[in-house]
Structure formats: structure tokens, C-alpha cells
Write a protein that holds these residues in place. Sequence first.
Motif, PDB file in Angstrom:
ATOM      1  N   PRO A 253       0.807  -1.227   0.000  1.00 27.34           N
ATOM      2  CA  PRO A 253       0.000   0.000   0.000  1.00 27.34           C
ATOM      3  C   PRO A 253       0.837   1.273   0.000  1.00 27.34           C
ATOM      4  N   LEU A 254       2.159   1.159   0.103  1.00 27.06           N
ATOM      5  CA  LEU A 254       3.033   2.331   0.049  1.00 27.06           C
ATOM      6  C   LEU A 254       4.228   2.008  -0.829  1.00 27.06           C
ATOM      7  N   GLY A 255       4.975   3.066  -1.164  1.00 28.85           N
ATOM      8  CA  GLY A 255       6.114   2.891  -2.053  1.00 28.85           C
ATOM      9  C   GLY A 255       7.204   2.045  -1.430  1.00 28.85           C
ATOM     10  N   THR A 256       8.146   1.598  -2.274  1.00 27.78           N
ATOM     11  CA  THR A 256       9.235   0.765  -1.772  1.00 27.78           C
ATOM     12  C   THR A 256      10.453   0.890  -2.659  1.00 27.78           C
ATOM     13  N   ASP A 257      11.522   0.249  -2.225  1.00 29.10           N
ATOM     14  CA  ASP A 257      12.748   0.090  -2.993  1.00 29.10           C
ATOM     15  C   ASP A 257      13.403  -1.183  -2.479  1.00 29.10           C
ATOM     16  N   VAL A 258      14.518  -1.587  -3.055  1.00 28.57           N
ATOM     17  CA  VAL A 258      15.256  -2.753  -2.563  1.00 28.57           C
ATOM     18  C   VAL A 258      16.733  -2.385  -2.498  1.00 28.57           C
ATOM     19  N   HIS A 259      17.301  -2.549  -1.300  1.00 31.89           N
ATOM     20  CA  HIS A 259      18.726  -2.321  -1.078  1.00 31.89           C
ATOM     21  C   HIS A 259      19.429  -3.671  -1.011  1.00 31.89           C
ATOM     22  N   TRP A 260      20.563  -3.780  -1.711  1.00 33.91           N
ATOM     23  CA  TRP A 260      21.330  -5.026  -1.775  1.00 33.91           C
ATOM     24  C   TRP A 260      22.415  -4.948  -0.719  1.00 33.91           C
ATOM     25  N   HIS A 261      22.061  -5.334   0.493  1.00 34.69           N
ATOM     26  CA  HIS A 261      22.897  -5.118   1.679  1.00 34.69           C
ATOM     27  C   HIS A 261      24.209  -5.898   1.576  1.00 34.69           C
ATOM     28  N   GLY A 262      25.315  -5.158   1.484  1.00 37.28           N
ATOM     29  CA  GLY A 262      26.639  -5.752   1.405  1.00 37.28           C
ATOM     30  C   GLY A 262      27.122  -6.024   0.001  1.00 37.28           C
ATOM     31  N   LEU A 263      26.217  -6.012  -0.968  1.00 40.91           N
ATOM     32  CA  LEU A 263      26.594  -6.295  -2.352  1.00 40.91           C
ATOM     33  C   LEU A 263      27.163  -5.025  -2.991  1.00 40.91           C
ATOM     34  N   ILE A 264      28.282  -5.173  -3.690  1.00 43.50           N
ATOM     35  CA  ILE A 264      28.902  -4.022  -4.350  1.00 43.50           C
ATOM     36  C   ILE A 264      28.242  -3.841  -5.711  1.00 43.50           C
ATOM     37  N   VAL A 265      27.483  -2.749  -5.854  1.00 41.44           N
ATOM     38  CA  VAL A 265      26.760  -2.457  -7.089  1.00 41.44           C
ATOM     39  C   VAL A 265      26.989  -0.993  -7.453  1.00 41.44           C
ATOM     40  N   PRO A 266      26.718  -0.590  -8.702  1.00 43.66           N
ATOM     41  CA  PRO A 266      26.792   0.835  -9.047  1.00 43.66           C
ATOM     42  C   PRO A 266      25.847   1.651  -8.168  1.00 43.66           C
ATOM     43  N   ASN A 267      26.209   2.891  -7.918  1.00 46.26           N
ATOM     44  CA  ASN A 267      25.418   3.725  -7.018  1.00 46.26           C
ATOM     45  C   ASN A 267      23.961   3.818  -7.436  1.00 46.26           C
ATOM     46  N   ALA A 268      23.704   3.869  -8.726  1.00 47.18           N
ATOM     47  CA  ALA A 268      22.327   4.006  -9.210  1.00 47.18           C
ATOM     48  C   ALA A 268      21.482   2.770  -8.927  1.00 47.18           C
ATOM     49  N   GLN A 269      22.136   1.667  -8.546  1.00 49.24           N
ATOM     50  CA  GLN A 269      21.412   0.417  -8.282  1.00 49.24           C
ATOM     51  C   GLN A 269      21.340   0.094  -6.782  1.00 49.24           C
ATOM     52  N   ASP A 270      21.762   1.021  -5.927  1.00 46.24           N
ATOM     53  CA  ASP A 270      21.904   0.750  -4.497  1.00 46.24           C
ATOM     54  C   ASP A 270      20.573   0.643  -3.763  1.00 46.24           C
ATOM     55  N   GLY A 271      19.490   1.163  -4.347  1.00 46.18           N
ATOM     56  CA  GLY A 271      18.166   0.972  -3.767  1.00 46.18           C
ATOM     57  C   GLY A 271      17.852   1.849  -2.586  1.00 46.18           C
ATOM     58  N   VAL A 272      18.179   3.144  -2.673  1.00 49.15           N
ATOM     59  CA  VAL A 272      17.864   4.078  -1.593  1.00 49.15           C
ATOM     60  C   VAL A 272      17.151   5.274  -2.209  1.00 49.15           C
ATOM     61  N   SER A 273      15.820   5.189  -2.296  1.00 53.71           N
ATOM     62  CA  SER A 273      15.072   6.320  -2.859  1.00 53.71           C
ATOM     63  C   SER A 273      14.976   7.438  -1.817  1.00 53.71           C
ATOM     64  N   PRO A 274      15.014   8.711  -2.225  1.00 54.94           N
ATOM     65  CA  PRO A 274      15.136   9.210  -3.605  1.00 54.94           C
ATOM     66  C   PRO A 274      16.579   9.489  -4.021  1.00 54.94           C
TER      67      PRO A 274
END
Length: 467
Positions: A253-274
Motif C-alpha cells: 500500500p506504500l512505495g518501496t525500494d530494494v537495497h542489496w545489503h553488502g553487495l557491491i553495485v553501481p550507485n544508481a542500483q543501491d536501492g535508496v530512494s530518492p
Amino acid sequence: MSEERTVGAIAVAVVALVALVLSAGALITAANGTGGSAPALAVAAASSDAPIEVSVELTEFAITPSSIEIAASGSLLVTNGGVAQHDLAVVDTGLATPMLNAGESATLDLSSLEPGTYDILCTVAGHEAGGMKGTLTVVGTGTQPAAADAGDDANGGHGDHGADTDWAALDAAMHDTILEFPAATEGLGNQPLEPTILEDGTKRFELTAEIIDWEVAPGKVVEGWAYNGQIPGPMIQTQPGDKVEVVVTNKLPLGTDVHWHGLIVPNAQDGVSPLTQELIEPGESHTYAFTTEEAAVNMYHPHHHAQMKVPNGMWGVFLVGDLPMPEAGSVIGGKTLPEDMTVDQVVPMVVNDAGTIGMSLNGKSFPATAPIVAKKGDNILLHYYNEGYQIHPMHLHGMPQLVVAKDGYPLDQPYWSDTVNVAPGERFSVLIPAEHAGVWAFHCHILTHAESDEGMYGMVTALIVEE
């Protein structure tokens, strides 16, 4: 492992665990900590028919009961049954308990209050908004409760266990709850998530965030926040160098995102909106794309309103490749590893202690936790993941754990330990040589996370080693 051998091992588990308790004497712990029942309601007759003393429990994020009626000159016995610090204040009166740590209690004297209705709340920032508020109604004139047994107090003595305690009932509660293990419940988490392989070799995984009914323990169905209808969410497994896409569909019922905890990914894929992306609004989907570069032992969970979603079940395991093991035949802490050492099974163990899921291992509370079953001589690689609010010392009976990695990074100097302390957000990887046959208790050693006056519950399972 055959179905017959597994069933036989589980039967052995029940019998041996009962024998363990009856022979050694299970420690009975007062249920003033997280996950136990609220303290017993202590009342004395009052001329107003309202109690002179009421027990109140504070948890994340509730005051129970939230609507309190009490006689004038009464008092509240306030216990923090949560994991964070809480207090209880009567608004605009100057009356409040001290700030209470988990498991602590205090008495709030209300004798200065005139009859009427007052607002009550926890004064910790954000806790009132989270639901820790209620009303207190003072009525009539009461009589004083009977004197407590000598030596009893809010934080010492015998606690709630006085002259009227039914000790036989306490024994029976512990015995009976252990006999239920392992209890069947609906729902199973940590199921491997199969990817779709795209033309360029990319592995595409699909996650759906949704609210479900989740059976934590037999008959205890809660509102769970889940991925793909399971808690923990499905296990994602890749190899170093894999191109990965994860398509996340939001049915919350509300917005979300997904953070890949501990995984090294490009900043744009880190999952911390906004900061790194726009919020995934209800009914929408978002695709994360990255390459898994190196072996990793990681988690995934929301970052947007994680304080709500994660304790209620939104977490999962993300494994990349195989964790390097210590050299076979090497000597660690005076113990020589086998020359032919192999890893026979990999077991994820996600611990939680809050929200609707509460004290649990892999989304289940004892007696619904799953036993780990191995043959004598096997080596079990177990990954701890702490998605809870507090530290958990995970203790295995009967044999040590070889700590081989922290947060997925292999240790230059592995070490043996029978108790591994896992803090929130941490991952520890341990190698367990199943050296001794039997049924071995496996639990958090904060005892109120494993036992209460109602018996064994929460963060307990067993390692079953078959001959």
C-alpha cells in the motif's frame, strides 16, 4: 537424504530434546523480555470496581493495554517487552517512568492524579507516531494491593514468581512445547529463486513485494510483509561475473525500494530512494541491473520505511558463488581439519526479533523452526544473517563452530567458537563439523529470546546428527 531417514531423525529430535530437558532441567525464565507474554495482571479489589494496580507492556510499537482504567491512588507496573528503549509518560502531568531497557520494569505511582482521562505515550522520538500511545482513565478510590513477598522488586528477587506460582505448570509448559517440535505450519521461506536466462546470458529474477498472512508458529498467523509470498524471501544465487536483473513489482500500500545489503553495485542500483532512484509506487515495477563481481554472502531488503517493512518480514538472502574454505588438513586452534574436507550442505539462518514476525529463525518461531539434519562426519556451512534490532549470541550445543567469514569476507585467521555474536546487519559464516551423533540444541543465548513461562519459543532449533 531419504524421506524415511529425515522423518526418523525428526522423531529422534523430539525424544532426545525431551530427555535433554528432563535430565538437565530447562531454565525457566520470567517472561519480562521480548516475545514473552505480558506480565500477569495484578489487581486488588477497589471500591470503584477498577483495579488498583495494572501491568502494562511496551513493545515496538504498542502500549498494551492501550486503554487503561485504574482506581485513584493506583499504580502501573510497566515492563519493556520490546527490544529498543521505551518509557511511559502521562501527558501534561510530569509523571513518567525512567527510560527502560529491554526486559526492565518500573512502577509508576498515580496517586497524585485526580479522577479523569489522560493521554499516555512513549516519549522516544517517533514512537508515539509509530503507535505507542493510549489513554488512562482514573476513577473512584481504591484500596492498596497486598504487600509483595520480601525480596521481590521490579528488577530482582523472584519477579512475578511468588508464593502462588504453580511450579508444576511451569514444568509442564516447557515439557509440552518441546514435545511439539518440529511443528508443521503453512509457508516456507528461503526457497531458491530460479532466474530467466536472457539472450545475452543475463539472469533475470522477479520479486513481488506484498502483504500476506504468515503462520509464525502453530496457530499464530500474523500480517507479514513479504517477497513472493514467503518469509524470508526467496534465495537469490548467482556466480561472480554474472549479469543480473531483478524486476521488483510493488503490491504494497506504500512505495518501496530494494537495497542489496553488502553487495557491491553501481550507485544508481543501491536501492535508496530518492537518492539513487525514484520510489517504486504501488502497482509499479522497477528493474535493477548490475554485475555480481565477487563471491558474497549478502541480504536484500527495503530501505524505504525499513523500520516497518523489515521487522515484518521483508528480507532475503543473496549468495554469490562459493565462499572459500580454510585449507584442508590445516591446523586451527589446535584442531586439524580433515584432508578430504568438503562442504556437504549450506544452510542460511536469518534471525529476527521484532515486528509481526518477532523472535524467529528463518521466519518461524519454535516449535515451528526447522531442524538441521546431517550425517556424522558431514560439514555444514551455515550463514547467519541478522535482520533484527539487537545482537544475538547463537549457541550450538555439543560441537564448536569454525568462524570462517565475516560479512562474506573470508577471515585470514578463522577461529573456533561455541557461541557466535551476530549484530544487526551482520553476516557470519561458520563451518560446523558434525562430529558427534545426537540431537543438539541450537539457540540464541539471550534466554528470554528462547524461553518463557509459557515454555520454549522463538529462537530455538536443533542440529540432528545421525550415525
